[in-house]
Design a protein around this motif. Structure first.
Motif, short mmCIF file in Angstrom:
data_model
loop_
_atom_site.label_atom_id
_atom_site.label_comp_id
_atom_site.label_asym_id
_atom_site.label_seq_id
_atom_site.Cartn_x
_atom_site.Cartn_y
_atom_site.Cartn_z
N THR A 1 -3.66 4.30 -1.83
CA THR A 1 -4.99 4.06 -1.24
C THR A 1 -6.08 4.81 -1.99
O THR A 1 -7.20 4.33 -2.11
N ALA B 1 -7.57 -3.00 5.47
CA ALA B 1 -6.75 -2.59 4.32
C ALA B 1 -5.48 -3.43 4.21
O ALA B 1 -5.01 -3.73 3.12
N LEU C 1 0.83 -1.20 0.00
CA LEU C 1 0.00 0.00 0.00
C LEU C 1 0.86 1.26 0.00
O LEU C 1 0.50 2.29 0.56
#
Length: 543
Positions: free
Chosen positions: A199, A215, A138
């Motif tokens: 993101t 996440a 991420l």
């Protein structure tokens, strides 16, 4: 009947009972398959509704899918730009879990699955563009002092990120907010320039809105075990399975909907488009046949389709009555809602007293995303100057670049490039960040086209002449709220637990699972399995 214990002798009463049960099941199935099918109405003809309908449609079930729009597929649809058939929405699927691959195998599409070229993505920062650091999760780097990290955020930002290795963990393993976690451990440079662009692209949300446990599952435990955020990222990357994280289909992901819809029809289901559902109420019969007609809204009884026509067999009331915009009503034994949050909560909240609490549920507003596709004749793009595409940091002023991402489609998917003449390319730009209106809102077609050309020129560092754009199109999508958003798991659990207590009602869709086929497909199949089990339990007397 008590379950048999392994190895215990069985008496004749048990044998007789099992034979009687088997006889009852056979008779019930024969009768049900021919004369009394379970009527299932699926509201929503997107991927979730079609996948569920396919699994439900079999002998003993009468399935009808109602889709408000004129085409099936939801966000998995195509459009033609400059004579080329391209994906207008989803262009790929996540390979995690293998759920989509399994479905594609069942549909005979496994041989058409392709993976994107590994040219890598770039990152647009204020005033410069750099290759996206590779060793991360991420956008969080596993090696803060790696060359590509330093190139992206400079020595100062990289050194601040490295301090993560020296900081005590303490109770960091309990941190739920992704933005807070990254900010504390690695600083603002990593958060704003590396994590936020990822993101925003993946979840259409900022890191400060995301739940770490959703996440990045397992990250908190990995941090506690290794003593640092970068160490935790490294562990998760090492444990990840090898292979491409995404796949696509030759011809586009919309082929999945084509084949899926055809298979649903072949199994006997009815697919109706242009069929908007405006109401859902309890019908005239409960699960065990008790009359509950008094609970049916009077408007439903007075609408066309509520009475039998002369010469027809009387219509058997169902648990539910579904009302369409034109006044038609359908009786259903089971209703599956596979529509977005607003539509689903609107129907559920007024369906019965036991569901009324859902009408006032504080469901955050979904974000709007505009996808603009440009087909360009410019041989300079043959070199794929920015790999397969770019992510744009939120710190880049919108006056310079309004797009949040760009995909160089012909550099990413060879099947697209192979059908085009030399020097022709497809670019796809995405607009709209969570919590903010799309920068294209209010623009006409010409304005959108010019804005996309200007952004593509800046991002690719190649001035693209408007005369070289041979086709363009813009499509607006309303994204489901990210499942990783803080508080979203609790809201989803409330919806599911409330609906679970109501007979003959199921819900599925991206608003409950998160966007992407890898999340939508398995949830839709589980809903279908529960519907099939409901009928089986009724037939066998175990319901």
């Amino acid at each position: 009947m008590s379950p048999r214990k392994s190895g215990a002798p069985q008496g004749r009463a048990d044998d007789a009972l099992s034979e009687e049960q088997a006889r009852r099941v056979r008779e019930a199935l024969e009768h049900a398959i021919t004369d009394d099918p379970t009527r299932v109405v699926v509201i929503g003809g997107g991927a979730a509704g079609l996948v569920a309908a396919r699994d439900i449609a079999r002998p003993g079930f009468d399935v009808t899918v109602l889709e408000e729009r004129r085409e099936l597929g939801g966000s998995v649809v195509r459009h033609a730009v400059a004579g080329i058939q391209l994906d207008a929405g989803a262009e790929s699927f996540a390979t995690r879990g293998g759920h989509v691959a399994e479905l594609l195998e069942e549909l005979g599409l496994a041989d058409h699955v392709v993976t994107p070229l590994a040219a890598g993505a770039w990152l647009q920062l204020p005033g410069r563009a750099v290759p996206m650091p590779k060793a991360g999760l991420l956008g969080i780097p596993s090696s803060p002092l790696a060359t590509d990290v330093i190139a992206a955020i400079g020595w100062g930002g990289a050194f601040r990120a490295y301090l993560d290795r020296l900081m005590p963990v303490l109770k960091i393993g309990e941190e739920r907010n992704l933005g807070t976690l990254v900010r504390r451990r690695m600083g603002e440079a990593v958060l704003q320039n590396l994590v936020a662009p990822v993101t925003t692209g993946v979840y259409a949300a900022s890191p400060d809105e995301l739940d770490v446990a959703v996440a990045a599952p397992g990250l908190n435990k990995a941090i506690t075990r290794t003593g640092s955020l970068s160490g935790g990222v490294s562990v998760l990357r090492e444990n990840a399975k090898a292979g491409s994280a995404v796949g696509g289909l030759v011809g586009g992901m919309a082929r999945l909907v084509d084949v899926l819809a055809a298979d649903v029809r072949a199994r006997g289901a009815v697919l109706r488009t242009g069929a908007k559902v405006v109401g859902l109420r309890p019908g005239g019969a409960s699960a065990d046949g008790d009359d509950v007609a008094a609970s049916v809204d009077a408007a439903f009884d007075e609408t066309p389709g509520g009475a039998e026509h002369e010469g027809e067999r009387p219509r058997r009331p169902g648990r539910w009555r579904v009302r369409l915009a034109g006044g038609e009503t359908l009786d259903a034994d089971v209703v599956l809602l596979a529509v977005p949050a607003d539509a689903a909560l609107g129907l559920l909240g007024h369906a019965s007293d036991s569901l009324s609490s859902l009408a006032g549920l504080d469901w955050p507003k979904a974000s709007t995303v505009d996808i603009v596709t440009l087909v360009v004749d410019d041989a300079r793009l043959d070199a794929a100057p920015r790999g397969t595409g770019m992510l744009v940091a939120e710190t880049v002023p919108q006056s310079q670049v309004a797009a949040k991402a760009l995909t160089h489609v012909t550099a990413k998917w060879p099947w697209v490039a192979q059908q085009l003449p030399a020097g022709r390319h497809v670019l796809r730009l995405s607009y709209g960040r969570a919590g903010s209106p799309s920068p294209l809102a209010g623009m006409d077609e010409s304005g959108i086209r010019l804005r996309a050309i200007a952004d593509a020129s800046t991002l690719l560092n190649i001035p693209i002449a408007e005369s070289n754009v041979v086709g363009s199109d813009a499509v607006r999508w309303t994204n489901a709220l990210p499942i990783a958003a803080q508080g979203q798991r609790e809201r989803i659990d409330r919806v599911r637990s409330t609906v679970e207590g109501v007979d003959g009602l199921e819900v599925t869709g991206s608003w409950l699972t998160g966007t992407g086929l890898a999340s939508v497909v398995p949830d839709a199949r589980k809903a279908a399995e529960r519907i099939r089990a409901l009928r089986w339990n009724t037939l066998t007397g175990n319901g």
